[in-house]
Write a protein that holds these residues in place. Structure first.
Motif, PDB file in Angstrom:
ATOM      1  N   UNK A  26       0.986  -1.336   0.116  1.00  0.00           N
ATOM      2  CA  UNK A  26       0.047  -0.028  -0.060  1.00  0.00           C
ATOM      3  C   UNK A  26       0.897   0.911   0.106  1.00  0.00           C
ATOM      4  N   UNK A  27       1.599   1.394   0.665  1.00  0.00           N
ATOM      5  CA  UNK A  27       2.818   2.212   1.346  1.00  0.00           C
ATOM      6  C   UNK A  27       3.485   2.713  -0.088  1.00  0.00           C
ATOM      7  N   UNK A  28       3.862   2.063  -0.332  1.00  0.00           N
ATOM      8  CA  UNK A  28       4.570   2.347  -1.866  1.00  0.00           C
ATOM      9  C   UNK A  28       3.546   2.589  -3.217  1.00  0.00           C
ATOM     10  N   UNK A  29       2.913   2.075  -2.767  1.00  0.00           N
ATOM     11  CA  UNK A  29       1.677   2.497  -4.814  1.00  0.00           C
ATOM     12  C   UNK A  29       1.213   3.668  -3.907  1.00  0.00           C
ATOM     13  N   UNK A  30       0.946   3.921  -3.356  1.00  0.00           N
ATOM     14  CA  UNK A  30       0.662   5.189  -1.986  1.00  0.00           C
ATOM     15  C   UNK A  30       1.636   6.710  -2.465  1.00  0.00           C
ATOM     16  N   UNK A  31       2.774   6.125  -2.614  1.00  0.00           N
ATOM     17  CA  UNK A  31       3.809   7.657  -3.487  1.00  0.00           C
ATOM     18  C   UNK A  31       4.399   7.760  -4.740  1.00  0.00           C
ATOM     19  N   UNK A  32       2.948   6.614  -5.458  1.00  0.00           N
ATOM     20  CA  UNK A  32       3.257   7.455  -6.810  1.00  0.00           C
ATOM     21  C   UNK A  32       2.046   8.476  -6.756  1.00  0.00           C
ATOM     22  N   UNK A  33       1.421   8.794  -6.101  1.00  0.00           N
ATOM     23  CA  UNK A  33       0.845  10.248  -5.915  1.00  0.00           C
ATOM     24  C   UNK A  33       1.707  11.129  -4.941  1.00  0.00           C
ATOM     25  N   UNK A  34       2.067  10.671  -4.224  1.00  0.00           N
ATOM     26  CA  UNK A  34       2.084  11.722  -2.984  1.00  0.00           C
ATOM     27  C   UNK A  34       3.727  12.023  -2.564  1.00  0.00           C
TER      28      UNK A  34
END
Length: 414
Positions: free
Chosen positions: A100-108
């Motif tokens: 989740x975290x790594x995917x969220x960082x695609x945007x954040x």
RNA sequence: GGGGAGAUACCAAAGCGGUCAAAUGGAGCAGACUGUAAAUCUGCCGGCUUCGCCUUCGAAGGUUCGAAUCCUUCUCUCCCCA
């Protein structure tokens, strides 16, 4: 546009806007909370609606508190469900939380000044029953919780509702207290939970958080909200081809909302629907995989679907040398679920072999696009190949197997 | 604690002794058509080298030539009363 207008764009509820305005004027970075329960291994565009909004807060200098609900995921958020959500094991949750975290960082924005990642097991996991009963148990009534729309619905439909699920909103409220949220964002279906946080903070003498809700992204089916369990989603980790293809498959009626929730561009209703959709698909691929991929996919799509040509990049399957019965071949190497499924595809003329024929028996005279037909007992190729259900691997140059309109596989002897 | 209703394939929901691999709808897959993998229409939709065979209707037993359908026990859910 002034900051408040930017932040409130697309918002359904802002409770309360004047509070938000005055808090923004305090000139300090606000703590903006959004929680995600790692209930499935990947996040999809539905989540990115919020992530994009969080990013806007970051860009204006605020601090995002990304809350991974590793504790609450083991409870199961009952939101929008008409039946009990299966609770996940600790282990599944941990695995999911990481991705989740790594995917969220695609945007954040990853700048540590602008983001703080927290896990609610850190406090909820340690909470004693006594604390729970005293802090939360006395500040909410059963009636308040049951007011919730989907609980009410479940009661009305005589569906089970476990006490554990019923407690979910209280836990989310506790999260807001724990992270000292100034603002919490969520989908419109989260309104109740978000407000519970606000209530709890107030009742504990803290400043109540500002609650902002955003529309739920409708899934690819055009009806229900995008969700993993409904299978109507575009995952952040989908490959460029899938993102593009899935985007092209949305109903026309969804385009306006996709534009406003997922892109910075404006939807032009006067443009040709296909062109508008191609543009949308490109923008989505671009946001997840970059401009280069976006252009490539658009080109590829044109080749394969508009011009009905063989795609330029084809997945390769390695097939050991030998003679294969066509049904087995499809089942073993082409990802076809069962023999019956393979038969169906053959009967429905969905299978064709494309390409230069090799010298091997079985398909040597096959023309491009030749259909493989199945009759009650024998598999018969359309072309000059008679009555033999099998064909040979190796091929000098393996054929391309086409399954349906979308799937192409290049056979390579191994 | 007492009384009642129910558990059917991916989901929803019929069936209530043979004609049931199980109606219907949704999802899914394929085909036609198109403006795209939209919409619409059509076909398929447990497994198996398939005119047949095998395994499925909450679980386990039983009755019967024959059970998703009848009986017993068990598990789970909902409703009403306390």
């Amino acid at each position: 546009m002034n900051p408040v207008d930017i932040l409130c764009r697309n918002a359904v509820d802002v409770i309360d806007r004047t509070e938000l305005e005055s808090r923004l004027k305090e000139g300090r970075p606000l703590r903006v909370k959004a929680g995600f329960d790692p209930s499935a291994p990947d996040i999809h565009l539905g989540h990115t609606v919020l992530l994009r909004k969080l990013r806007e807060f970051q860009d204006l200098g605020h601090k995002v508190v990304l809350l991974i609900g590793d504790f609450t995921a083991t409870i199961g958020d009952p939101t929008g469900l008409t039946k009990t959500r299966p609770a996940l094991t600790q282990k599944e949750v941990e695995t999911n939380a990481k991705t989740y975290q790594s995917q969220a960082f695609k945007i954040l924005d990853k700048d540590p000044k602008k983001i703080e990642v927290v896990h609610n097991s850190d406090w909820l996991g340690k909470m004693m029953l006594k604390d729970f009963l005293e802090t939360l148990g006395t500040r909410f009534t059963v009636q308040q919780v049951l007011e919730r729309n989907d609980f009410e619905k479940r009661m009305a439909e005589n569906q089970p509702l476990s006490i554990r699920e019923e407690l979910y909103p209280l836990l989310q409220a506790q999260d807001s207290v724990a992270v000292k949220a100034d603002v919490e964002l969520g989908g419109t279906d989260q309104k109740f939970n978000l407000l519970a946080g606000r209530d709890l903070q107030r009742s504990l003498g803290l400043r109540p958080q500002i609650v902002m809700t955003f529309p739920l992204l409708v899934g690819l089916d055009g009806k229900q909200k995008m969700s993993k369990s409904l299978g109507n989603y575009i995952a952040v980790n989908d490959c460029p081809k899938d993102v593009f293809g899935k985007a092209m498959s949305i109903p026309d009626t969804l385009m306006a909302s996709y534009y406003s929730l997922l892109t910075a561009e404006k939807y032009d209703p006067s443009s040709h629907p296909r062109d508008a959709k191609v543009k949308l698909a490109k923008l989505l691929v671009e946001s997840l995989h970059g401009k280069k991929e976006a252009d490539a996919q658009a080109e590829e799509f044109k080749t394969v679907f508009s011009n009905k040509m063989t795609p330029t990049k084809i997945d390769v399957i390695e097939v050991p040398k030998g003679k294969y019965w066509i049904v087995d071949f499809l089942r073993l190497y082409c990802g076809v679920q069962s023999g019956n499924e393979a038969r169906r595809l053959i009967e429905q003329k969905a299978i064709s072999f494309i390409g230069e024929a090799g010298a091997q028996a079985g398909y040597d005279s096959l023309e491009e696009g030749t259909h493989v037909q199945f009759t009650s007992k024998l598999v018969i190729f359309d072309g000059p190949v008679q009555g033999d259900a099998s064909f040979e691997v190796p091929f000098t140059d393996g054929p391309i197997v086409r399954i349906g309109k979308k799937k192409y596989l290049k056979v390579i002897p191994s």
